[in-house]
Design an enzyme around this catalytic site. Structure first.
Site, PDB file in Angstrom:
ATOM      1  N   CYS A 344       0.845  -1.199   0.000  1.00 26.24           N
ATOM      2  CA  CYS A 344       0.000   0.000   0.000  1.00 26.24           C
ATOM      3  C   CYS A 344       0.880   1.249   0.000  1.00 26.24           C
ATOM      4  O   CYS A 344       1.335   1.689   1.064  1.00 26.24           O
ATOM      5  CB  CYS A 344      -0.928   0.008   1.218  1.00 26.24           C
ATOM      6  N   CYS A 347      -0.395   4.182   2.239  1.00 25.14           N
ATOM      7  CA  CYS A 347      -0.239   4.010   3.685  1.00 25.14           C
ATOM      8  C   CYS A 347       1.221   4.126   4.119  1.00 25.14           C
ATOM      9  O   CYS A 347       1.557   4.869   5.042  1.00 25.14           O
ATOM     10  CB  CYS A 347      -0.771   2.642   4.110  1.00 25.14           C
ATOM     11  N   ASP A 348       2.075   3.366   3.447  1.00 29.71           N
ATOM     12  CA  ASP A 348       3.437   3.190   3.933  1.00 29.71           C
ATOM     13  C   ASP A 348       4.457   4.118   3.283  1.00 29.71           C
ATOM     14  O   ASP A 348       5.590   4.223   3.754  1.00 29.71           O
ATOM     15  CB  ASP A 348       3.870   1.732   3.713  1.00 29.71           C
TER      16      ASP A 348
END
Length: 521
Positions: A344, A347-348
Protein backbone atom coordinates in the site's frame (compact mmCIF):
# COMPACT_ATOMS: atom_id res chain seq x y z
CA UNK A 1 -4.61 26.30 10.82
CA UNK A 2 -8.25 25.29 10.27
CA UNK A 3 -10.12 26.97 7.44
CA UNK A 4 -13.45 28.62 8.18
CA UNK A 5 -15.53 25.74 6.83
CA UNK A 6 -13.68 23.09 8.83
CA UNK A 7 -13.79 25.26 11.94
CA UNK A 8 -17.57 25.63 11.67
CA UNK A 9 -17.99 21.89 11.25
CA UNK A 10 -15.80 21.21 14.25
CA UNK A 11 -17.70 23.73 16.35
CA UNK A 12 -20.92 21.91 15.53
CA UNK A 13 -19.42 18.59 16.65
CA UNK A 14 -18.02 20.04 19.86
CA UNK A 15 -21.46 21.24 20.89
CA UNK A 16 -22.05 17.58 21.76
CA UNK A 17 -19.37 17.73 24.48
CA UNK A 18 -21.03 17.57 27.90
CA UNK A 19 -18.13 17.10 30.33
CA UNK A 20 -15.15 19.45 30.88
CA UNK A 21 -11.68 18.15 30.03
CA UNK A 22 -8.15 19.39 29.48
CA UNK A 23 -5.83 19.24 26.51
CA UNK A 24 -2.27 19.09 27.87
CA UNK A 25 0.35 19.83 25.21
CA UNK A 26 4.05 18.97 25.37
CA UNK A 27 5.89 21.38 23.05
CA UNK A 28 9.36 22.54 22.08
CA UNK A 29 10.62 25.43 19.95
CA UNK A 30 10.15 23.66 16.60
CA UNK A 31 7.82 24.63 13.77
CA UNK A 32 5.67 21.55 14.27
CA UNK A 33 5.11 22.47 17.93
CA UNK A 34 3.96 25.92 16.86
CA UNK A 35 1.59 24.36 14.33
CA UNK A 36 0.16 22.02 16.96
CA UNK A 37 -0.26 24.84 19.49
CA UNK A 38 -2.15 26.89 16.91
CA UNK A 39 -4.48 23.94 16.20
CA UNK A 40 -5.13 23.28 19.88
CA UNK A 41 -5.82 26.95 20.60
CA UNK A 42 -8.41 26.98 17.84
CA UNK A 43 -10.04 23.88 19.32
CA UNK A 44 -10.10 25.45 22.80
CA UNK A 45 -11.90 28.50 21.42
CA UNK A 46 -14.68 26.34 19.97
CA UNK A 47 -15.93 24.82 23.25
CA UNK A 48 -16.42 26.21 26.75
CA UNK A 49 -15.79 22.68 28.11
CA UNK A 50 -12.21 22.49 26.81
CA UNK A 51 -9.17 23.95 28.55
CA UNK A 52 -5.71 24.02 26.96
CA UNK A 53 -2.51 23.70 28.96
CA UNK A 54 0.95 23.91 27.41
CA UNK A 55 3.01 22.74 30.39
CA UNK A 56 3.13 19.06 29.46
CA UNK A 57 6.43 17.25 29.96
CA UNK A 58 6.06 14.20 27.74
CA UNK A 59 9.27 13.11 26.02
CA UNK A 60 7.56 13.11 22.61
CA UNK A 61 7.29 16.68 21.36
CA UNK A 62 5.04 17.86 19.90
CA UNK A 63 2.28 15.79 21.49
CA UNK A 64 -0.83 16.26 23.61
CA UNK A 65 -3.02 14.24 25.94
CA UNK A 66 -6.74 14.47 26.65
CA UNK A 67 -7.48 14.41 30.39
CA UNK A 68 -10.88 14.40 32.11
CA UNK A 69 -10.83 15.54 35.74
CA UNK A 70 -11.58 12.67 38.12
CA UNK A 71 -11.05 9.99 35.47
CA UNK A 72 -7.88 8.05 34.75
CA UNK A 73 -7.81 8.37 30.95
CA UNK A 74 -4.50 7.88 29.15
CA UNK A 75 -4.95 8.96 25.54
CA UNK A 76 -2.26 10.87 23.60
CA UNK A 77 -1.51 12.03 20.07
CA UNK A 78 2.17 12.45 19.20
CA UNK A 79 2.17 14.69 16.15
CA UNK A 80 -0.48 16.78 14.44
CA UNK A 81 -3.53 14.60 13.68
CA UNK A 82 -4.70 16.10 10.41
CA UNK A 83 -5.23 14.30 7.09
CA UNK A 84 -6.96 10.96 7.58
CA UNK A 85 -6.44 11.25 11.35
CA UNK A 86 -8.48 14.44 11.80
CA UNK A 87 -11.59 12.28 12.26
CA UNK A 88 -9.72 10.36 14.98
CA UNK A 89 -9.02 13.64 16.76
CA UNK A 90 -12.66 14.74 16.56
CA UNK A 91 -13.95 11.41 17.90
CA UNK A 92 -11.42 11.46 20.75
CA UNK A 93 -12.52 14.99 21.73
CA UNK A 94 -16.16 13.92 21.73
CA UNK A 95 -15.66 10.68 23.63
CA UNK A 96 -13.43 12.19 26.31
CA UNK A 97 -16.01 14.98 26.48
CA UNK A 98 -18.76 12.53 27.40
CA UNK A 99 -20.44 11.95 24.03
CA UNK A 100 -21.30 8.22 23.70
CA UNK A 101 -19.68 6.01 21.09
CA UNK A 102 -21.70 4.33 18.35
CA UNK A 103 -20.17 0.97 19.29
CA UNK A 104 -22.62 -1.69 20.41
CA UNK A 105 -23.38 -1.84 24.11
CA UNK A 106 -22.17 -5.42 24.37
CA UNK A 107 -18.80 -4.41 22.88
CA UNK A 108 -18.54 -1.41 25.22
CA UNK A 109 -19.18 -3.62 28.24
CA UNK A 110 -16.59 -6.10 26.99
CA UNK A 111 -13.99 -3.31 26.78
CA UNK A 112 -14.82 -2.09 30.27
CA UNK A 113 -14.45 -5.57 31.71
CA UNK A 114 -11.09 -6.46 30.12
CA UNK A 115 -8.54 -7.10 32.87
CA UNK A 116 -4.80 -6.53 32.73
CA UNK A 117 -2.41 -3.70 31.88
CA UNK A 118 -2.34 -2.64 28.23
CA UNK A 119 0.04 0.06 26.98
CA UNK A 120 -0.61 0.51 23.26
CA UNK A 121 1.47 2.56 20.83
CA UNK A 122 0.29 2.99 17.23
CA UNK A 123 2.49 4.35 14.45
CA UNK A 124 0.44 5.92 11.66
CA UNK A 125 0.89 8.13 8.62
CA UNK A 126 -1.42 11.00 7.73
CA UNK A 127 -1.98 9.55 4.23
CA UNK A 128 -2.94 6.09 5.50
CA UNK A 129 -6.63 5.24 5.08
CA UNK A 130 -6.22 2.07 7.16
CA UNK A 131 -4.77 3.76 10.23
CA UNK A 132 -7.84 5.63 11.57
CA UNK A 133 -9.73 2.41 12.32
CA UNK A 134 -6.92 1.26 14.60
CA UNK A 135 -6.33 4.66 16.22
CA UNK A 136 -10.03 5.23 16.84
CA UNK A 137 -10.57 1.76 18.29
CA UNK A 138 -7.67 2.06 20.73
CA UNK A 139 -8.62 5.63 21.68
CA UNK A 140 -12.12 4.47 22.53
CA UNK A 141 -10.74 1.58 24.59
CA UNK A 142 -8.47 3.99 26.49
CA UNK A 143 -11.49 6.22 27.18
CA UNK A 144 -13.58 3.34 28.53
CA UNK A 145 -11.03 1.37 30.55
CA UNK A 146 -8.35 2.96 32.80
CA UNK A 147 -6.15 -0.14 32.39
CA UNK A 148 -5.82 0.60 28.67
CA UNK A 149 -3.47 3.38 27.56
CA UNK A 150 -2.86 4.54 24.01
CA UNK A 151 -0.44 6.81 22.16
CA UNK A 152 -0.98 7.48 18.44
CA UNK A 153 2.33 8.46 16.83
CA UNK A 154 2.89 10.10 13.43
CA UNK A 155 5.72 7.98 12.05
CA UNK A 156 6.81 10.64 9.56
CA UNK A 157 7.30 13.14 12.39
CA UNK A 158 9.09 10.77 14.76
CA UNK A 159 11.47 9.26 12.23
CA UNK A 160 14.11 8.32 14.81
CA UNK A 161 11.62 6.07 16.62
CA UNK A 162 10.53 4.54 13.33
CA UNK A 163 14.15 3.71 12.50
CA UNK A 164 14.96 2.39 15.97
CA UNK A 165 11.89 0.15 16.16
CA UNK A 166 12.12 -0.92 12.50
CA UNK A 167 8.62 0.32 11.67
CA UNK A 168 8.26 -0.08 7.90
CA UNK A 169 4.49 -0.37 7.53
CA UNK A 170 1.53 1.42 9.03
CA UNK A 171 -0.44 1.03 11.09
CA UNK A 172 1.99 -0.80 13.36
CA UNK A 173 0.83 -1.38 16.92
CA UNK A 174 3.01 -2.17 19.93
CA UNK A 175 1.56 -3.57 23.16
CA UNK A 176 3.68 -3.26 26.29
CA UNK A 177 6.73 -2.69 24.12
CA UNK A 178 6.23 -5.74 21.87
CA UNK A 179 4.80 -5.86 18.35
CA UNK A 180 1.05 -6.47 18.59
CA UNK A 181 -0.08 -6.22 14.99
CA UNK A 182 0.17 -4.48 11.64
CA UNK A 183 -2.49 -3.40 9.19
CA UNK A 184 -6.12 -2.50 9.59
CA UNK A 185 -7.79 -3.74 12.78
CA UNK A 186 -11.19 -2.82 14.11
CA UNK A 187 -12.39 -2.64 17.69
CA UNK A 188 -13.78 -6.18 17.73
CA UNK A 189 -10.62 -7.65 16.24
CA UNK A 190 -8.38 -5.94 18.80
CA UNK A 191 -10.68 -7.11 21.57
CA UNK A 192 -10.56 -10.68 20.32
CA UNK A 193 -6.75 -10.61 20.59
CA UNK A 194 -6.58 -9.34 24.18
CA UNK A 195 -9.76 -11.00 25.45
CA UNK A 196 -8.77 -14.59 24.72
CA UNK A 197 -12.20 -16.08 25.40
CA UNK A 198 -14.04 -13.76 23.00
CA UNK A 199 -13.55 -15.86 19.87
CA UNK A 200 -14.79 -19.05 21.53
CA UNK A 201 -17.84 -17.26 22.93
CA UNK A 202 -18.68 -15.84 19.51
CA UNK A 203 -18.25 -19.24 17.85
CA UNK A 204 -20.62 -20.82 20.36
CA UNK A 205 -23.14 -18.08 19.68
CA UNK A 206 -22.96 -18.59 15.90
CA UNK A 207 -23.25 -22.36 16.17
CA UNK A 208 -26.61 -21.87 17.82
CA UNK A 209 -27.98 -19.78 14.93
CA UNK A 210 -30.96 -21.16 13.07
CA UNK A 211 -30.37 -21.92 9.36
CA UNK A 212 -30.54 -18.98 6.95
CA UNK A 213 -32.48 -18.81 3.71
CA UNK A 214 -29.48 -16.99 2.24
CA UNK A 215 -26.02 -16.84 3.78
CA UNK A 216 -23.63 -14.38 2.13
CA UNK A 217 -19.96 -15.23 2.70
CA UNK A 218 -17.94 -12.04 2.28
CA UNK A 219 -18.74 -8.44 3.14
CA UNK A 220 -17.36 -6.35 0.29
CA UNK A 221 -19.47 -4.46 -2.28
CA UNK A 222 -20.79 -7.69 -3.82
CA UNK A 223 -21.67 -9.21 -0.44
CA UNK A 224 -23.31 -6.03 0.86
CA UNK A 225 -25.39 -5.66 -2.29
CA UNK A 226 -26.43 -9.31 -2.13
CA UNK A 227 -27.49 -8.97 1.51
CA UNK A 228 -29.62 -5.90 0.79
CA UNK A 229 -31.38 -7.49 -2.17
CA UNK A 230 -32.00 -10.74 -0.28
CA UNK A 231 -33.32 -8.99 2.84
CA UNK A 232 -35.70 -6.91 0.75
CA UNK A 233 -37.35 -10.16 -0.32
CA UNK A 234 -38.21 -10.87 3.30
CA UNK A 235 -36.08 -13.99 3.61
CA UNK A 236 -33.78 -14.80 6.52
CA UNK A 237 -30.39 -13.35 5.57
CA UNK A 238 -26.95 -13.43 7.15
CA UNK A 239 -23.53 -12.04 6.16
CA UNK A 240 -20.35 -13.65 7.47
CA UNK A 241 -17.19 -11.72 6.59
CA UNK A 242 -13.54 -11.79 7.52
CA UNK A 243 -13.73 -8.00 7.55
CA UNK A 244 -16.79 -6.09 6.45
CA UNK A 245 -15.90 -3.83 3.53
CA UNK A 246 -13.35 -6.21 2.08
CA UNK A 247 -10.71 -4.92 -0.30
CA UNK A 248 -12.51 -1.57 -0.55
CA UNK A 249 -11.08 -0.76 2.88
CA UNK A 250 -7.62 -0.65 1.27
CA UNK A 251 -8.69 1.62 -1.59
CA UNK A 252 -7.59 5.22 -1.44
CA UNK A 253 -9.72 7.23 -3.87
CA UNK A 254 -12.98 6.13 -5.53
CA UNK A 255 -14.02 8.42 -8.37
CA UNK A 256 -15.80 6.06 -10.77
CA UNK A 257 -18.80 4.77 -8.81
CA UNK A 258 -21.88 6.11 -10.54
CA UNK A 259 -23.69 8.85 -8.55
CA UNK A 260 -20.80 9.30 -6.08
CA UNK A 261 -18.36 11.80 -7.56
CA UNK A 262 -15.57 11.19 -5.06
CA UNK A 263 -15.02 9.27 -1.83
CA UNK A 264 -12.44 6.97 -0.26
CA UNK A 265 -12.54 3.28 0.52
CA UNK A 266 -13.17 3.39 4.29
CA UNK A 267 -16.03 5.88 3.88
CA UNK A 268 -17.54 3.77 1.12
CA UNK A 269 -17.24 0.61 3.25
CA UNK A 270 -18.89 2.36 6.20
CA UNK A 271 -21.75 3.45 3.95
CA UNK A 272 -22.15 -0.14 2.73
CA UNK A 273 -22.39 -1.45 6.29
CA UNK A 274 -24.83 1.23 7.38
CA UNK A 275 -27.04 0.47 4.37
CA UNK A 276 -27.05 -3.26 5.16
CA UNK A 277 -27.94 -2.49 8.79
CA UNK A 278 -31.07 -0.71 7.58
CA UNK A 279 -32.45 -4.19 6.89
CA UNK A 280 -33.00 -7.29 8.99
CA UNK A 281 -29.60 -8.84 8.29
CA UNK A 282 -27.34 -10.67 10.74
CA UNK A 283 -23.78 -9.34 10.27
CA UNK A 284 -21.10 -11.67 11.60
CA UNK A 285 -17.68 -10.04 11.33
CA UNK A 286 -14.18 -11.49 11.82
CA UNK A 287 -15.28 -14.83 10.40
CA UNK A 288 -12.86 -16.35 7.87
CA UNK A 289 -14.40 -19.21 5.91
CA UNK A 290 -12.26 -22.35 5.73
CA UNK A 291 -14.57 -25.06 4.36
CA UNK A 292 -17.79 -25.50 2.41
CA UNK A 293 -19.88 -28.61 3.00
CA UNK A 294 -22.50 -28.62 0.20
CA UNK A 295 -26.03 -29.87 0.65
CA UNK A 296 -26.55 -33.48 -0.35
CA UNK A 297 -28.05 -34.62 -3.63
CA UNK A 298 -31.47 -35.09 -2.03
CA UNK A 299 -31.56 -31.59 -0.58
CA UNK A 300 -30.69 -30.39 2.88
CA UNK A 301 -28.60 -27.47 4.04
CA UNK A 302 -25.27 -26.08 2.95
CA UNK A 303 -22.76 -25.60 5.75
CA UNK A 304 -19.89 -23.12 5.94
CA UNK A 305 -17.18 -23.69 8.54
CA UNK A 306 -15.01 -20.85 9.85
CA UNK A 307 -11.54 -20.55 11.35
CA UNK A 308 -13.08 -19.50 14.68
CA UNK A 309 -14.69 -22.92 15.07
CA UNK A 310 -18.14 -21.64 14.15
CA UNK A 311 -20.40 -23.23 11.56
CA UNK A 312 -23.40 -21.69 9.81
CA UNK A 313 -26.06 -23.44 7.74
CA UNK A 314 -28.21 -22.11 4.92
CA UNK A 315 -30.58 -23.20 2.17
CA UNK A 316 -28.65 -21.09 -0.36
CA UNK A 317 -25.22 -19.48 -0.36
CA UNK A 318 -23.73 -16.44 -2.08
CA UNK A 319 -19.92 -16.62 -2.15
CA UNK A 320 -18.36 -13.15 -2.38
CA UNK A 321 -14.99 -13.49 -0.66
CA UNK A 322 -13.27 -11.10 -3.09
CA UNK A 323 -9.57 -10.97 -3.88
CA UNK A 324 -6.27 -10.01 -2.30
CA UNK A 325 -3.02 -8.46 -3.49
CA UNK A 326 -1.01 -10.81 -5.68
CA UNK A 327 2.44 -11.54 -4.27
CA UNK A 328 5.68 -11.91 -6.24
CA UNK A 329 6.30 -15.37 -4.74
CA UNK A 330 10.09 -14.94 -4.74
CA UNK A 331 12.68 -15.69 -2.05
CA UNK A 332 12.77 -13.02 0.65
CA UNK A 333 9.30 -11.58 0.02
CA UNK A 334 7.59 -13.30 2.94
CA UNK A 335 10.57 -12.77 5.25
CA UNK A 336 10.61 -9.02 4.66
CA UNK A 337 6.88 -8.35 4.42
CA UNK A 338 6.24 -5.17 6.44
CA UNK A 339 10.01 -4.84 6.80
CA UNK A 340 10.43 -3.05 3.50
CA UNK A 341 8.12 -5.13 1.31
CA UNK A 342 4.79 -3.29 1.17
CA UNK A 343 1.55 -3.40 -0.79
CA UNK A 344 0.00 0.00 0.00
CA UNK A 345 1.98 3.03 -1.22
CA UNK A 346 -0.56 5.47 0.20
CA UNK A 347 -0.24 4.01 3.68
CA UNK A 348 3.44 3.19 3.93
CA UNK A 349 5.00 5.67 1.52
CA UNK A 350 5.67 8.39 4.14
CA UNK A 351 7.83 5.96 6.12
CA UNK A 352 10.28 5.85 3.20
CA UNK A 353 10.82 9.59 2.97
CA UNK A 354 14.20 10.35 1.40
CA UNK A 355 14.91 6.66 0.65
CA UNK A 356 15.19 4.54 -2.49
CA UNK A 357 12.29 2.27 -3.40
CA UNK A 358 11.10 0.04 -6.21
CA UNK A 359 7.57 -0.42 -7.53
CA UNK A 360 6.83 -3.83 -9.06
CA UNK A 361 4.19 -3.62 -11.79
CA UNK A 362 3.55 -1.39 -14.79
CA UNK A 363 -0.24 -1.30 -14.83
CA UNK A 364 -2.32 1.64 -13.66
CA UNK A 365 -1.87 0.82 -9.97
CA UNK A 366 1.90 0.44 -10.31
CA UNK A 367 2.41 3.64 -12.28
CA UNK A 368 0.10 5.61 -9.95
CA UNK A 369 2.10 4.27 -6.99
CA UNK A 370 5.38 5.33 -8.59
CA UNK A 371 4.03 8.83 -9.27
CA UNK A 372 2.81 9.24 -5.69
CA UNK A 373 5.99 7.88 -4.17
CA UNK A 374 8.19 10.12 -6.33
CA UNK A 375 6.95 13.10 -4.35
CA UNK A 376 8.08 11.52 -1.07
CA UNK A 377 11.10 9.29 -1.58
CA UNK A 378 14.54 10.03 -2.99
CA UNK A 379 14.26 7.71 -5.98
CA UNK A 380 11.79 5.25 -7.54
CA UNK A 381 12.62 2.36 -9.85
CA UNK A 382 9.57 0.90 -11.59
CA UNK A 383 10.04 -2.72 -12.72
CA UNK A 384 7.72 -4.25 -15.31
CA UNK A 385 7.76 -7.86 -16.54
CA UNK A 386 6.38 -7.02 -19.98
CA UNK A 387 8.29 -5.20 -22.72
CA UNK A 388 6.19 -2.09 -22.17
CA UNK A 389 4.07 -0.47 -19.48
CA UNK A 390 0.36 -1.28 -19.50
CA UNK A 391 -0.88 1.84 -17.71
CA UNK A 392 -3.03 4.51 -19.34
CA UNK A 393 -1.09 6.85 -21.60
CA UNK A 394 -1.80 9.92 -19.47
CA UNK A 395 -0.22 8.19 -16.46
CA UNK A 396 2.81 7.09 -18.45
CA UNK A 397 3.44 10.66 -19.64
CA UNK A 398 3.27 11.92 -16.07
CA UNK A 399 5.62 9.17 -14.87
CA UNK A 400 8.26 9.88 -17.50
CA UNK A 401 8.23 13.58 -16.65
CA UNK A 402 9.55 12.84 -13.15
CA UNK A 403 13.31 13.19 -12.77
CA UNK A 404 13.68 10.80 -9.83
CA UNK A 405 12.01 7.80 -11.53
CA UNK A 406 13.66 5.07 -13.63
CA UNK A 407 11.63 2.52 -15.59
CA UNK A 408 12.96 -0.98 -16.30
CA UNK A 409 10.91 -3.20 -18.62
CA UNK A 410 11.32 -6.88 -19.59
CA UNK A 411 12.49 -7.54 -16.03
CA UNK A 412 11.59 -10.43 -13.74
CA UNK A 413 12.06 -9.78 -10.03
CA UNK A 414 13.81 -12.89 -8.70
CA UNK A 415 14.80 -12.18 -5.07
CA UNK A 416 14.29 -9.72 -2.22
CA UNK A 417 17.48 -9.05 -0.30
CA UNK A 418 17.81 -7.96 3.31
CA UNK A 419 20.08 -7.88 6.34
CA UNK A 420 17.81 -10.00 8.53
CA UNK A 421 15.90 -6.97 9.81
CA UNK A 422 14.93 -4.97 6.74
CA UNK A 423 15.08 -4.84 2.95
CA UNK A 424 18.39 -3.80 1.43
CA UNK A 425 17.73 -4.47 -2.24
CA UNK A 426 16.42 -6.81 -4.91
CA UNK A 427 17.66 -8.91 -7.81
CA UNK A 428 15.97 -9.01 -11.20
CA UNK A 429 16.54 -10.93 -14.42
CA UNK A 430 16.72 -9.14 -17.76
CA UNK A 431 14.35 -11.24 -19.89
CA UNK A 432 16.14 -10.24 -23.10
CA UNK A 433 19.71 -11.08 -22.10
CA UNK A 434 18.99 -13.50 -19.19
CA UNK A 435 21.49 -11.52 -17.11
CA UNK A 436 20.83 -10.85 -13.41
CA UNK A 437 21.11 -7.35 -11.94
CA UNK A 438 20.94 -6.02 -8.39
CA UNK A 439 19.43 -2.82 -7.03
CA UNK A 440 20.26 -1.30 -3.65
CA UNK A 441 17.13 0.13 -2.01
CA UNK A 442 15.13 0.28 1.21
CA UNK A 443 11.58 -0.41 0.07
CA UNK A 444 9.65 -2.53 -2.44
CA UNK A 445 6.01 -1.80 -3.28
CA UNK A 446 4.26 -4.71 -5.01
CA UNK A 447 1.47 -3.75 -7.43
CA UNK A 448 0.93 -6.74 -9.73
CA UNK A 449 -2.79 -7.39 -9.54
CA UNK A 450 -5.13 -9.58 -7.53
CA UNK A 451 -5.71 -13.22 -6.57
CA UNK A 452 -9.20 -14.58 -5.79
CA UNK A 453 -9.85 -15.67 -2.20
CA UNK A 454 -11.01 -19.12 -3.20
CA UNK A 455 -8.45 -21.53 -1.73
CA UNK A 456 -11.00 -22.74 0.80
CA UNK A 457 -13.33 -23.84 -2.02
CA UNK A 458 -10.97 -26.19 -3.87
CA UNK A 459 -12.64 -29.54 -4.42
CA UNK A 460 -16.18 -28.21 -3.92
CA UNK A 461 -17.21 -25.64 -6.54
CA UNK A 462 -15.70 -25.54 -10.02
CA UNK A 463 -12.82 -23.08 -10.31
CA UNK A 464 -11.05 -21.62 -13.33
CA UNK A 465 -7.30 -22.18 -13.88
CA UNK A 466 -6.77 -18.78 -12.18
CA UNK A 467 -8.74 -19.94 -9.14
CA UNK A 468 -11.86 -17.88 -9.86
CA UNK A 469 -15.30 -19.34 -9.16
CA UNK A 470 -16.90 -20.20 -12.50
CA UNK A 471 -20.38 -18.65 -12.71
CA UNK A 472 -23.04 -18.40 -15.40
CA UNK A 473 -25.03 -15.33 -16.42
CA UNK A 474 -27.17 -15.65 -13.27
CA UNK A 475 -24.26 -15.99 -10.85
CA UNK A 476 -24.87 -19.73 -10.38
CA UNK A 477 -21.91 -22.00 -9.60
CA UNK A 478 -21.49 -25.70 -10.30
CA UNK A 479 -23.41 -26.50 -7.09
CA UNK A 480 -27.22 -26.18 -6.95
CA UNK A 481 -28.27 -23.37 -4.63
CA UNK A 482 -24.75 -21.94 -4.41
CA UNK A 483 -24.15 -18.62 -6.16
CA UNK A 484 -21.16 -16.30 -6.33
CA UNK A 485 -20.47 -12.63 -7.03
CA UNK A 486 -17.69 -10.09 -7.27
CA UNK A 487 -13.93 -10.31 -7.71
CA UNK A 488 -13.76 -13.97 -6.64
CA UNK A 489 -15.65 -15.01 -9.80
CA UNK A 490 -14.87 -15.29 -13.52
CA UNK A 491 -16.89 -12.14 -14.24
CA UNK A 492 -14.54 -9.76 -16.10
CA UNK A 493 -13.62 -6.23 -15.01
CA UNK A 494 -12.93 -6.20 -11.30
CA UNK A 495 -14.67 -2.94 -10.42
CA UNK A 496 -16.80 -1.90 -7.44
CA UNK A 497 -19.77 -1.01 -9.60
CA UNK A 498 -19.59 -4.40 -11.36
CA UNK A 499 -19.37 -6.23 -8.02
CA UNK A 500 -22.45 -4.49 -6.60
CA UNK A 501 -24.46 -5.45 -9.67
CA UNK A 502 -23.20 -9.03 -9.43
CA UNK A 503 -24.25 -9.17 -5.79
CA UNK A 504 -27.75 -8.01 -6.57
CA UNK A 505 -28.04 -10.54 -9.42
CA UNK A 506 -26.82 -13.39 -7.22
CA UNK A 507 -29.36 -12.52 -4.51
CA UNK A 508 -32.22 -12.42 -7.00
CA UNK A 509 -31.07 -15.76 -8.41
CA UNK A 510 -30.91 -17.26 -4.90
CA UNK A 511 -34.44 -16.04 -4.19
CA UNK A 512 -35.66 -17.54 -7.46
CA UNK A 513 -33.98 -20.83 -6.54
CA UNK A 514 -35.69 -20.84 -3.12
CA UNK A 515 -39.10 -20.26 -4.69
CA UNK A 516 -38.66 -23.04 -7.22
CA UNK A 517 -37.21 -25.63 -4.84
CA UNK A 518 -39.72 -25.00 -2.05
CA UNK A 519 -42.80 -25.15 -4.30
CA UNK A 520 -44.93 -28.31 -3.87
CA UNK A 521 -44.70 -30.95 -6.59
Amino acid sequence: MLDANLKNQLKGYLEKVTQPFEIVASLDDGDKSRELQELLQEIEELSRHITLRTDGDDARKPSFSLNRPGDNISLRFAGIPMGHEFTSLVLALLQVGGHPSKAGQDVIEQVKNVEGEFNFETYFSLSCQNCPDVVQALNLMATLNPNIRHVAIDGALFQDEVEERQVMAVPTVFLNGETFGQGRMGLEEILSKIDTGASAREAEKLNAQAPYDVLVVGGGPAGASAAIYAARKGIRTGVAAERFGGQVLDTNAIENFTSIRETDGPKFAQALEEHVKDYDVDIMNLQRAVKLVPAGEKGGLNEVQFASGASLRAKTLILSTGARWREMDVPGEAEYRNKGVAYCPHCDGPLFKGKRVAVIGGGNSGVEAAIDLAGIVAHVTLIEYDSQLRADDVLQRKLRSLKNVDVITSALTSEVKGDGKKVTGLTYKDRNSSEFHSLDLEGIFVQIGLLPNSDWLKGTVELSPRGEIIVDSRGATSLPGVFAAGDVTTVPYKQIVVATGDGAKAALSAFDHLIRTSAPE
